[in-house]
Write a protein that holds these residues in place. Sequence first.
Motif, PDB file in Angstrom:
ATOM      1  N   PHE A 119      24.488  19.417 -55.452  1.00 11.14           N
ATOM      2  CA  PHE A 119      23.434  18.486 -55.022  1.00 11.14           C
ATOM      3  C   PHE A 119      22.969  17.706 -56.261  1.00 11.14           C
ATOM      4  O   PHE A 119      22.160  18.189 -57.050  1.00 11.14           O
ATOM      5  CB  PHE A 119      22.257  19.243 -54.390  1.00 11.14           C
ATOM      6  N   THR A 120      23.487  16.515 -56.417  1.00 14.09           N
ATOM      7  CA  THR A 120      23.178  15.745 -57.625  1.00 14.09           C
ATOM      8  C   THR A 120      22.072  14.713 -57.384  1.00 14.09           C
ATOM      9  O   THR A 120      21.662  14.017 -58.306  1.00 14.09           O
ATOM     10  CB  THR A 120      24.446  15.025 -58.131  1.00 14.09           C
ATOM     11  N   GLY A 121      21.598  14.621 -56.139  1.00 13.40           N
ATOM     12  CA  GLY A 121      20.518  13.677 -55.829  1.00 13.40           C
ATOM     13  C   GLY A 121      19.160  14.244 -56.215  1.00 13.40           C
ATOM     14  O   GLY A 121      19.057  15.312 -56.816  1.00 13.40           O
ATOM     15  N   PRO A 122      18.094  13.504 -55.843  1.00  9.58           N
ATOM     16  CA  PRO A 122      16.748  13.921 -56.237  1.00  9.58           C
ATOM     17  C   PRO A 122      16.277  15.210 -55.551  1.00  9.58           C
ATOM     18  O   PRO A 122      16.501  15.397 -54.352  1.00  9.58           O
ATOM     19  CB  PRO A 122      15.867  12.756 -55.782  1.00  9.58           C
ATOM     20  N   ILE A 123      15.624  16.054 -56.333  1.00 10.08           N
ATOM     21  CA  ILE A 123      14.999  17.275 -55.788  1.00 10.08           C
ATOM     22  C   ILE A 123      13.532  17.260 -56.233  1.00 10.08           C
ATOM     23  O   ILE A 123      13.242  17.142 -57.424  1.00 10.08           O
ATOM     24  CB  ILE A 123      15.671  18.556 -56.327  1.00 10.08           C
ATOM     25  N   ASP A 124      12.621  17.358 -55.262  1.00  8.26           N
ATOM     26  CA  ASP A 124      11.202  17.468 -55.586  1.00  8.26           C
ATOM     27  C   ASP A 124      10.783  18.930 -55.454  1.00  8.26           C
ATOM     28  O   ASP A 124      11.235  19.626 -54.539  1.00  8.26           O
ATOM     29  CB  ASP A 124      10.350  16.608 -54.644  1.00  8.26           C
ATOM     30  N   GLY A 125       9.924  19.377 -56.350  1.00  8.82           N
ATOM     31  CA  GLY A 125       9.456  20.766 -56.303  1.00  8.82           C
ATOM     32  C   GLY A 125       7.958  20.818 -56.062  1.00  8.82           C
ATOM     33  O   GLY A 125       7.201  20.042 -56.653  1.00  8.82           O
ATOM     34  N   LEU A 126       7.544  21.733 -55.176  1.00 10.11           N
ATOM     35  CA  LEU A 126       6.129  21.897 -54.849  1.00 10.11           C
ATOM     36  C   LEU A 126       5.729  23.341 -55.112  1.00 10.11           C
ATOM     37  O   LEU A 126       6.426  24.270 -54.695  1.00 10.11           O
ATOM     38  CB  LEU A 126       5.880  21.593 -53.361  1.00 10.11           C
ATOM     39  N   ASP A 127       4.607  23.537 -55.783  1.00 10.59           N
ATOM     40  CA  ASP A 127       4.144  24.901 -56.050  1.00 10.59           C
ATOM     41  C   ASP A 127       2.662  24.845 -56.423  1.00 10.59           C
ATOM     42  O   ASP A 127       2.161  23.808 -56.858  1.00 10.59           O
ATOM     43  CB  ASP A 127       4.948  25.527 -57.199  1.00 10.59           C
ATOM     44  N   LEU A 128       1.989  25.991 -56.279  1.00  7.41           N
ATOM     45  CA  LEU A 128       0.564  26.042 -56.635  1.00  7.41           C
ATOM     46  C   LEU A 128       0.330  26.369 -58.103  1.00  7.41           C
ATOM     47  O   LEU A 128      -0.745  26.140 -58.627  1.00  7.41           O
ATOM     48  CB  LEU A 128      -0.126  27.121 -55.785  1.00  7.41           C
ATOM     49  N   SER A 129       1.327  26.931 -58.757  1.00  6.19           N
ATOM     50  CA  SER A 129       1.123  27.397 -60.135  1.00  6.19           C
ATOM     51  C   SER A 129       1.607  26.358 -61.149  1.00  6.19           C
ATOM     52  O   SER A 129       2.815  26.064 -61.224  1.00  6.19           O
ATOM     53  CB  SER A 129       1.874  28.722 -60.340  1.00  6.19           C
ATOM     54  N   GLN A 130       0.675  25.834 -61.933  1.00  4.81           N
ATOM     55  CA  GLN A 130       1.043  24.859 -62.965  1.00  4.81           C
ATOM     56  C   GLN A 130       1.976  25.496 -64.000  1.00  4.81           C
ATOM     57  O   GLN A 130       2.910  24.860 -64.496  1.00  4.81           O
ATOM     58  CB  GLN A 130      -0.222  24.326 -63.662  1.00  4.81           C
ATOM     59  N   GLY A 131       1.720  26.788 -64.300  1.00  2.00           N
ATOM     60  CA  GLY A 131       2.577  27.491 -65.272  1.00  2.00           C
ATOM     61  C   GLY A 131       4.024  27.530 -64.799  1.00  2.00           C
ATOM     62  O   GLY A 131       4.957  27.288 -65.586  1.00  2.00           O
ATOM     63  N   MET A 132       4.221  27.822 -63.528  1.00  4.86           N
ATOM     64  CA  MET A 132       5.587  27.873 -62.980  1.00  4.86           C
ATOM     65  C   MET A 132       6.191  26.463 -62.969  1.00  4.86           C
ATOM     66  O   MET A 132       7.369  26.285 -63.316  1.00  4.86           O
ATOM     67  CB  MET A 132       5.576  28.460 -61.564  1.00  4.86           C
ATOM     68  N   LEU A 133       5.402  25.467 -62.595  1.00 11.60           N
ATOM     69  CA  LEU A 133       5.927  24.087 -62.582  1.00 11.60           C
ATOM     70  C   LEU A 133       6.324  23.643 -63.995  1.00 11.60           C
ATOM     71  O   LEU A 133       7.325  22.923 -64.159  1.00 11.60           O
ATOM     72  CB  LEU A 133       4.884  23.124 -61.994  1.00 11.60           C
TER      73      LEU A 133
END
Length: 213
Positions: A87-101
């Motif tokens: 998967f070479t296209g765009p991937i968006d990530g969502l999470d509550l933890s800024q540290g993990m992001l």
Amino acid sequence: MADQSQPQDDYLSRVFAATSTSESTNLYDQWASTYDADMVSHDFKAPRIVAETLAEYVNTASKSSAVIVDAGCGSGAVGLQLKNVGFTGPIDGLDLSQGMLDVARKTDAYRDLKITDLTKRVDASDGEYDGLTCCGTFTHSHLGPEPLEEFVRVVKKGGVLVATVLEMHWVEKGFEREVERLRESGSVEVLEKEVHAYRKQSGGGRVLVLRRL
Ligand SMILES: C[S@@+](CC[C@H](N)C(=O)[O-])C[C@H]1O[C@@H](n2cnc3c(N)ncnc32)[C@H](O)[C@@H]1O
């Protein structure tokens, strides 16, 4: 600051025992820098299984253009696996933890990484994504089945959702019922819901695969 009285490899049991979202988020912030190494010791194979499963249902030609959202992306393990399987296209990530992001950002696997509470409406339009992954987040003290409907909303018709769900929660926490409700309402087709042993001592988990109709 990290609580030095607890061994770092005990973070998994601590997040599973968290009694509030803020407690869980603080723990993930503290855990972020050692999360990936700790999960190797838990034999956590789910990110690879999730990415390979999504790849099975998306044809090779569209893998390079598919726009994917990784809900509960954590430190980015799924993003890296998605890149590995093509998967070479765009991937968006969502999470509550800024540290993990912050850790996920260093993987370079994601286009955008946003602080998001997945129990609320996701900041995305209807049908914005070709695929959605949610790995290790339908688990103890994390998410119940309620976000599934919102996850379906942000995937386009014909798109695919792949999520892991802890087996002991499948019936007890209402995942089976919610998936059946979505199926009966005509919004999804259930492609798979098999049990896999994707983490040591987890009792197994479902790899749920839905196609948006
Ligand atoms: C066990 S980790 C899994 C991370 C990653 N998907 C993986 O497979 O390694 C669970 C993640 O869910 C996130 N999380 C828990 N509750 C959440 C919520 N309500 N909204 C958004 N993220 C949440 C945590 O911050 C954590 O990063």
